[in-house]
Design an enzyme around this catalytic site. Sequence first.
Site, mmCIF file in Angstrom:
data_model
loop_
_atom_site.group_PDB
_atom_site.id
_atom_site.type_symbol
_atom_site.label_atom_id
_atom_site.label_comp_id
_atom_site.label_asym_id
_atom_site.label_seq_id
_atom_site.Cartn_x
_atom_site.Cartn_y
_atom_site.Cartn_z
ATOM 1 N N GLU A 32 -15.376 9.302 -18.161
ATOM 2 C CA GLU A 32 -16.886 10.092 -19.278
ATOM 3 C C GLU A 32 -18.220 10.326 -17.715
ATOM 4 O O GLU A 32 -18.680 9.116 -17.988
ATOM 5 C CB GLU A 32 -17.218 8.736 -19.938
ATOM 6 C CG GLU A 32 -15.985 8.498 -21.359
ATOM 7 C CD GLU A 32 -16.364 7.797 -21.819
ATOM 8 O OE1 GLU A 32 -15.619 8.252 -23.320
ATOM 9 O OE2 GLU A 32 -17.073 7.078 -22.009
ATOM 10 N N GLU A 65 -9.482 9.391 -26.304
ATOM 11 C CA GLU A 65 -10.161 8.190 -26.629
ATOM 12 C C GLU A 65 -10.381 8.673 -28.339
ATOM 13 O O GLU A 65 -10.809 9.784 -28.456
ATOM 14 C CB GLU A 65 -10.894 7.234 -26.635
ATOM 15 C CG GLU A 65 -11.041 6.583 -24.463
ATOM 16 C CD GLU A 65 -12.594 5.964 -24.186
ATOM 17 O OE1 GLU A 65 -13.315 5.950 -24.719
ATOM 18 O OE2 GLU A 65 -12.493 5.800 -22.938
#
Length: 491
Positions: free
Chosen positions: A330, A434
């Site tokens: 991320e 995710e």
Amino acid sequence: MRLLIFSIACFYMLSFSNGSSDSIPKVRAVSLGGWLVTEGWIKPSLFDGIPNKDFMDGTQVQLKSVKLGKYLSTESGGGIVVSNITASDSATLRLWRIDQSNFNFRVFNKKFVGLNGIRVVAEASTPSKTEIFQIHRNPRDQSRVRIKASNGYFLQVKTKGLVSADYKENGGWGDDNPSVFLLNITGKLEGEYQVTNGYGPLLAPKEHWSTYIVEKDFDFIKKSGLNTVRLPVGWWIAHDPHPPKPFVAGSVEFVDKAFSWAEKYGIKVILDLHAAPGSQNGWEHSGSRDGFQEWGQTYDTIQQTVDVIDFLTARYAKSPSLFGMAVLNEPFAPIVSVQNLTRFYKASYEVVRKHSSTAYFILANRLGPQEPRELFGLAKQMTKAVIDVHFYSLFSEIYTNLTVQQNIDYIYNNRTQHLDYLTVPNGPLIFVGEWTAEMLVNATKREYRRYAKAQQQVYGKTTFGWAFWTLKNVRNRWSLEWLIKHRYIKI
């Protein structure tokens, strides 16, 4: 016969091309979040024993003078004044915790509050003795505080809004005392930096590592129909047994155990660098100290991160369970530029391939403003390249008023369109790294089952597979273990 041989040859050529998933089983993974990289919301009890835990690293505070009714803030020249009628970014201070009693204050431009004589300023790039403060709270009203400076005097506001460290008296806690401020805590971080610096090296809760994820969890994972674990780690692991303060040694031992258990139960492992030096996104799960995002701002942080990838791949390349290296979780745009990210990915790819020709190389799309295919040109230069995208129906206003059915329709329609756009001939493999079963609406068990099933169906069509976040969590619908045991999800 020649046609058969030609067909078989074509099959193998396609199977091992950059963008084909023919040669791999689809990843059905669960992330082992909250284990070796702390996230307080996953297991809040980890922080219960920290003394003065209201004031951990990265806590954001605002101080309002009770006498003048204005907020302490930073001037453009570095002076500290009280001039704002309302709070703003310039009125927000981020704590650096020295110990449970002493702190530094960092302001919005990353300077530290300190003293120039008795005048309070924010000019230092690195804190020293003159940048140390104590926060004294009113025992009867914790929202009222006085700030003691390194010269032994308290901060006070003066008639023109100036702030100085020269208040000697007690003066009580009333509204007429110029040294009393109203404390407003506007944000907190509860990550690995906070938990280790909060407890200190001797008391840091290392027993959590030996009890949170154990061998029987891998047995459960296998029996539940999953075939992979995604294992988040922090950059400090490469420095075991002497990681930089405040991080504590020992996490590499548990990664070793995870690989041993994975090999025993026939489970693949995706190693995921969740926290990089300087923080790639400013969030607690990136090991950030104070919420500032500083990864990639200097070449040093990029090279340090490449060295971590080198360490991890070299250590686990010989394990038959090593399936992929997710080299940076991320990164957040626009502070992480695509240019710096490309430089990092190229260097990381070289060190991964130095040790392993079989591990998939997983590149995370940037979060924030970006073009979803911006890494495709780079990925085409790599073998076994995978693009990781994360899908949550939570962190945007567009999900706030959706019904259960609208959430499910969003998965089938919008997510499918997004994945179709990413899935191109001879392009990189696509991985939903995710997702979770939570949404912003109260729902029945049957509705949550439909929502989770929709995600499995859509994400299961990707060329690489998916990973649920996470195996265990105090919030049940974020815990795949709880969801499986209570029959919300069937793999």
